[in-house]
Structures are given as C-alpha cells and as structure tokens.
Design an enzyme around this catalytic site. Structure first.
Site, PDB file in Angstrom:
ATOM      1  N   TYR A   1      26.852  33.970   9.935  1.00 31.55           N
ATOM      2  CA  TYR A   1      27.234  32.835   9.083  1.00 31.55           C
ATOM      3  C   TYR A   1      26.150  32.409   8.101  1.00 31.55           C
ATOM      4  CZ  TYR A   1      31.064  32.604  12.398  1.00 31.55           C
ATOM      5  OH  TYR A   1      32.158  32.922  13.169  1.00 31.55           O
TER       6      TYR A   1
ATOM      7  N   HIS B   1      36.187  31.348   4.131  1.00 35.60           N
ATOM      8  CA  HIS B   1      35.432  31.745   5.325  1.00 35.60           C
ATOM      9  C   HIS B   1      34.080  32.270   4.887  1.00 35.60           C
ATOM     10  CE1 HIS B   1      38.938  31.496   7.986  1.00 35.60           C
ATOM     11  NE2 HIS B   1      39.621  32.008   6.976  1.00 35.60           N
TER      12      HIS B   1
HETATM   13  C1  DQA Z   1      34.901  31.398  10.106  1.00 32.91           C
HETATM   14  C2  DQA Z   1      35.527  32.641  10.739  1.00 32.91           C
HETATM   15  C3  DQA Z   1      36.327  32.280  11.984  1.00 32.91           C
HETATM   16  O1  DQA Z   1      36.876  33.436  12.572  1.00 32.91           O
HETATM   17  C4  DQA Z   1      35.435  31.610  13.004  1.00 32.91           C
HETATM   18  O2  DQA Z   1      36.217  31.169  14.112  1.00 32.91           O
HETATM   19  C5  DQA Z   1      34.638  30.488  12.439  1.00 32.91           C
HETATM   20  C6  DQA Z   1      34.073  30.615  11.094  1.00 32.91           C
HETATM   21  C7  DQA Z   1      34.000  31.764   8.910  1.00 32.91           C
HETATM   22  O3  DQA Z   1      33.660  30.862   8.142  1.00 32.91           O
HETATM   23  O4  DQA Z   1      33.613  32.923   8.754  1.00 32.91           O
HETATM   24  O5  DQA Z   1      34.370  29.492  13.103  1.00 32.91           O
HETATM   25  O6  DQA Z   1      35.951  30.573   9.612  1.00 32.91           O
END
Ligand code: DQA
Length: 150
Positions: A22, A99
């Site tokens: 992330y 995302h």
């Molecule tokens: C997310 C991707 C999702 O699968 C995950 O559950 C998240 C973060 C992303 O920003 O990449 O919490 O939304």
C-alpha cells in the site's frame, strides 16, 4: 463543486500497513494531497475514513446534500458489502472506485468488487496517484455532465 472522499476499513493504518503493498504515505498525507489537488481544480473535498460500515453509510447519506460525487476506496468492504453498494446507489451521486493496489493482480477473493458495475470508473494500482487520478477524472466527468444553471 464538492467531492466526498471515503476511505474504508484499515486505511487509517496507511504508512504502517503492509507498506510493500500500500506504500508509505499516511492517510493524512493522502488527504493533504487530495486537498492540494482540489485547490488547483477550484473544488472542495470532504474526506472520511472509518472502520465502521455504518459510519460510512451515515456519512454518505449526510454528504448527499453537499456533494456532487464521491471518490471511494471501499477497502475490504468492496468485496463483500451489498449495504455499501446500496448506500451509494441510494444517494444518486456518481462515484469513482479507487484502490492503492491492483486487486485484480492479487488473491482471487479480491478480484470481484460489488461496487464496480455501478461506478463511473475504477482507478487501481497506482498508490496515492489512484486517488488523485480518481479525483481528476470525477471532476472532469462532473464538469461534462453539469446541468447549466444548476
Ligand atoms: C484496497 C484493496 C482491497 O482488496 C483491500 O481489502 C484494502 C485496500 C487497496 O486500496 O488496494 O483494504 O482497497
């Protein structure tokens, strides 16, 4: 123009949460970058992060009065929550799903988002830039679809 930004569960931990997936930016830094971009675009953003689905649904219902659209990172809720999809449909505001990572390149349970069919579009895999692109794209979309005089 005002755009609501929603960060779903666990995104309060950005910066420490799996930084290899992330990135290292904190939630405050993401919101700061969104506010700077909003200033450049001449619009306002109103950001909410919550780990509670009900809090997010209440925020959407409340912000409907003020917001022209929504940028949302639903986090894990996107894969599971009919209630979140219903909450977005209920307010009749265009939304962009974002995302940080690219869920399609990850575990199979992340491949489906219940929100995607109702979104204007999706931006995924670009870290903080997913949010910034999502905001730009939604702003452009709203400008194109704005009712003159409204
Ligand atoms: C997310 C991707 C999702 O699968 C995950 O559950 C998240 C973060 C992303 O920003 O990449 O919490 O939304």
């Amino acid at each position: 123009m005002r755009i609501a930004v929603v960060h779903g569960p666990n995104l309060n931990l950005l910066g420490v949460r799996e930084p290899e997936v992330y990135g290292s930016a904190t939630l405050n830094e993401v919101d700061g970058a969104l506010e700077r971009l909003a200033g450049e675009l001449g619009i306002e953003v109103e950001c909410l992060q919550s780990n509670c689905e009900g809090r997010i649904l209440d925020f959407l219902a409340d912000v409907r009065e003020r917001a022209d659209g929504v940028v949302i990172n639903p986090a894990g809720l996107g894969h599971t929550s009919v209630a979140l999809l219903d909450g977005l449909l209920a307010i009749s505001r265009p939304f962009v799903e974002v995302h940080l990572s690219n869920p399609a390149a990850r575990e199979s349970f992340r491949h489906r988002s219940l929100l995607t069919p109702a979104a204007v579009g999706v931006v995924a895999g670009f870290g903080v830039d997913s949010y910034l692109s999502g905001l730009r794209c939604l702003h452009n979309h709203l400008c194109r679809h704005r009712v003159p005089g409204a």
